[in-house]
Structures are given as C-alpha cells and as structure tokens.
Design a protein around this motif. Sequence first.
Motif, PDB file in Angstrom:
ATOM      1  N   UNK A 121     -40.582 -39.886 -47.522  1.00 19.82           N
ATOM      2  CA  UNK A 121     -40.697 -38.439 -47.286  1.00 19.82           C
ATOM      3  C   UNK A 121     -39.458 -37.988 -46.534  1.00 19.82           C
ATOM      4  N   UNK A 122     -38.697 -37.077 -47.137  1.00 18.09           N
ATOM      5  CA  UNK A 122     -37.462 -36.666 -46.463  1.00 18.09           C
ATOM      6  C   UNK A 122     -37.532 -35.205 -46.012  1.00 18.09           C
ATOM      7  N   UNK A 123     -36.522 -34.835 -45.218  1.00 21.91           N
ATOM      8  CA  UNK A 123     -36.481 -33.489 -44.645  1.00 21.91           C
ATOM      9  C   UNK A 123     -36.461 -32.431 -45.755  1.00 21.91           C
ATOM     10  N   UNK A 124     -35.701 -32.694 -46.817  1.00 21.91           N
ATOM     11  CA  UNK A 124     -35.609 -31.705 -47.902  1.00 21.91           C
ATOM     12  C   UNK A 124     -36.984 -31.473 -48.534  1.00 21.91           C
ATOM     13  N   UNK A 125     -37.730 -32.541 -48.690  1.00 21.17           N
ATOM     14  CA  UNK A 125     -39.074 -32.403 -49.263  1.00 21.17           C
ATOM     15  C   UNK A 125     -39.983 -31.594 -48.349  1.00 21.17           C
ATOM     16  N   UNK A 126     -39.913 -31.886 -47.067  1.00 19.02           N
ATOM     17  CA  UNK A 126     -40.772 -31.161 -46.122  1.00 19.02           C
ATOM     18  C   UNK A 126     -40.360 -29.688 -46.046  1.00 19.02           C
ATOM     19  N   UNK A 127     -39.068 -29.427 -46.150  1.00 18.46           N
ATOM     20  CA  UNK A 127     -38.611 -28.027 -46.138  1.00 18.46           C
ATOM     21  C   UNK A 127     -39.195 -27.254 -47.333  1.00 18.46           C
ATOM     22  N   UNK A 128     -39.400 -27.952 -48.439  1.00 17.07           N
ATOM     23  CA  UNK A 128     -39.990 -27.297 -49.614  1.00 17.07           C
ATOM     24  C   UNK A 128     -41.509 -27.183 -49.484  1.00 17.07           C
ATOM     25  N   UNK A 129     -42.097 -28.135 -48.772  1.00 20.58           N
ATOM     26  CA  UNK A 129     -43.549 -28.104 -48.583  1.00 20.58           C
ATOM     27  C   UNK A 129     -43.970 -27.040 -47.558  1.00 20.58           C
TER      28      UNK A 129
END
Length: 262
Positions: free
Chosen positions: A140-148
């Motif tokens: 789980x990366x920062x970019x994914x969390x930013x989209x979530x």
Amino acid sequence: MQHSSYLFTHAVTRQPGQSIAGGLRASDGADPDAAKFLKAHGDYVTALRATGAAVTVLPPLEAYPDSVFVEDPALCVMGKAIILRPGAASRFGERDAARDALVEVFGAENVIDLPAGGIVDGGDILVTKTEVLVGLSARTDQAGVDLLRPIVEGLGLSLRILNTPSHILHFKTGCAILDDETVFAVADLADCFEGYKVIVCPNGEEPAANLIRFNDKVFCADGFPKTHRILADAGYDLLLLDVREAAKVDGGLSCMSLRFSL
Ligand code: CIR
C-alpha cells in the motif's frame, strides 16, 4: 447509514483452491494442505454464520492461489464496495473477480473502482467507528492512499495514514479492532493508535493479533493461551479457530472475509 466497527449483517468469503501452495509467503516453510485448509475455511464460515450474518462463499479461483484472502482486493464500508489495487503483481487480477462478486451483493451502482495510480491492499485498512486507518506497507503506497482518501471522506469517514513496520506484511497482520474504542495490537504497532484504548498482544504470540471482532464474538487463532486469557479477562467472548494452513501462506482470520452491513 448506521456504521459500526464490529456489528455486521454480511460477510463475503472465497474458498481456498488446490493451488493454495502457490500463495505468496515471506519465508520458506511447509506447504499448506489444500484439504485441511478447505475444512478450516468451512469452520470459519460456520462461525461467521452462527453470529447471524449472511455469508457468501465464492468458489476457488485456481489461477489466483492467494484469492482465499478476499479481504485484500476490496474495502466494503458504508454500503459501498471499493475495488482496490492489490500491491502484489500475482494478486492484481483478483480485483476483477472481487468486482464481479461484489456487484452481485451491492449492486453495480454501489461499487467504486479505486482509480489507477497507486496500490492499496485491504489488509492494510482498519475501519473503526469514525475513521479508516491505513498502514503504508510494501502493498500500500502513498499514491494509492491519496486516491482512496476522497472516496472514504465522501462516505463520511476520516482517513488517517500510519506506517506498517517492514517485518509485518499487512497493517492488520498486527492489529485488530475489538470494539468502538479498543484495538488489539502487537507491541511494534501499539503506540500508533492515538484516541483508542490499546490491548497489547503478548510477546511471542504475535500471530494472534490477526483476529476479528465479528458481532458478539472475537474470533482468534487457537494456540495462543496468553492472548486468550487477556481477551477473556477483558470480557470478550472468544471463539478459537484453527488457522495453521492459512498461516503457512502468511494469512490469518481477518484476511479471509470482507465484513460489512447492508
Ligand atoms: C499474500 O502475501 O498476499 C498472501 N499470501 C497473504 C495475504 C494475507 N492477507 C492479509 O493479511 N490481509
């Protein structure tokens, strides 16, 4: 919509297949036995149903050995199913099967695809009464969390980012919600739950931290007597399950279901 951290009307599971020994694992060890895993999975489903929940049991996906860990390709919360982007290449295709299954349960209008651009595994997401805690990890990366984040916030929950230590596969490998105020966590994660009461998993019993509170029960792996004593003394109603086969491919109790209310 009524939201609880541990009261659920539904769960979705997927049976392990014959290909389970091809599942990802951090260290070499004995292969899981497919027949024993299937039996243990059946016991898990029975236990979920015994709390009164409706439980969907999906068929094995032999092309995806890890697909029994159905928690990872989706997040189900507030009447929506969010299709995630699993961080392991061998598991990415599980999202399509998860979408197909969750459209049946939630209706297509309630299924949301996490946009491309990052990775997020459901095993890194702990949902509490008021917020969604996401542990950054190898999956789980920062970019994914930013989209979530905008999706979760749009559903009325806040999102907080935490870190998963590198020796822990998923955030929820090391922690679990016990009730609206209380988290159970391994010592290496215990300091990150500001605002919650934390019960620390005894040293040497870390695999027990992958437990689930599901309605009136706390499902816990058997074989961890100190943990069982602590939780029983704290007033939780324990149900012990055999997770030895799942553990051989780094899985545990939370990984094997999506839990939600409709
Ligand atoms: C994997 O490495 O993806 C699987 N062998 C185990 C996934 C366990 N899922 C979880 O912790 N949420």
